[in-house]
Design a protein around this motif. Structure first.
Motif, PDB file in Angstrom:
ATOM      1  N   THR A 168      93.126  20.761  28.518  1.00 42.77           N
ATOM      2  CA  THR A 168      93.530  22.120  28.148  1.00 42.77           C
ATOM      3  C   THR A 168      94.738  22.131  27.223  1.00 42.77           C
ATOM      4  O   THR A 168      94.856  22.987  26.366  1.00 42.77           O
ATOM      5  CB  THR A 168      93.853  22.955  29.408  1.00 42.77           C
ATOM      6  N   THR A 169      95.651  21.162  27.398  1.00 44.75           N
ATOM      7  CA  THR A 169      96.865  21.106  26.584  1.00 44.75           C
ATOM      8  C   THR A 169      97.102  19.665  26.149  1.00 44.75           C
ATOM      9  O   THR A 169      96.969  18.742  26.945  1.00 44.75           O
ATOM     10  CB  THR A 169      98.089  21.588  27.383  1.00 44.75           C
ATOM     11  N   ASP A 188      94.997  18.494  32.043  1.00 47.54           N
ATOM     12  CA  ASP A 188      93.791  19.238  32.378  1.00 47.54           C
ATOM     13  C   ASP A 188      94.183  20.574  33.003  1.00 47.54           C
ATOM     14  O   ASP A 188      95.365  20.893  33.112  1.00 47.54           O
ATOM     15  CB  ASP A 188      92.866  18.430  33.296  1.00 47.54           C
ATOM     16  N   ARG A 189      93.206  21.370  33.405  1.00 44.34           N
ATOM     17  CA  ARG A 189      93.544  22.707  33.904  1.00 44.34           C
ATOM     18  C   ARG A 189      94.238  22.696  35.262  1.00 44.34           C
ATOM     19  O   ARG A 189      94.861  23.672  35.646  1.00 44.34           O
ATOM     20  CB  ARG A 189      92.341  23.631  33.902  1.00 44.34           C
TER      21      ARG A 189
END
Length: 109
Positions: free
Chosen positions: A63-64, A96-97
């Motif tokens: 995610t980032t 990750d999320r």
């Protein structure tokens, strides 16, 4: 025959680029200074990744993605793609999320 040789050569080069040398190692030691990085999640793995100039590393499963060192060696292209722009070493964190993260130690030649 010449066409066949070209196809074999192109196939070999494509496999070499796709199968870039990736080596999995132990998690980063406490001696490394990563104080500027938010580490709220769990360190999943540390990856030593070899790249050539102008090669890309796609991190779309995360995610980032953030470059913590080596801004003159790699740059972000989009949000989750890293491009090698110069020789040297860089460190990239991919989250990750859940907040868990992977550290990529990138060596550009």
């Amino acid at each position: 025959m010449k066409k066949f040789k070209n196809m074999v050569l192109i196939s070999g080069l494509a496999l070499t680029v796709v199968a870039a040398p990736v080596t999995l190692t132990e998690p980063a030691s406490a001696a490394e200074d990563n104080s500027a990085v938010s580490t709220e999640g769990v360190l999943v793995n540390t990856v030593n990744y070899g790249m050539l100039k102008n090669q890309f590393l796609d991190l779309y499963g995360f995610t980032t993605v953030e470059i913590t060192s080596g801004n003159k060696v790699v740059k972000m292209v989009g949000e989750k793609r890293v491009q090698a722009i110069g020789s040297g070493k860089a460190v990239v964190y991919a989250y990750d999320r859940s907040g868990n993260y992977v550290i990529y130690n990138i060596d550009v030649k």
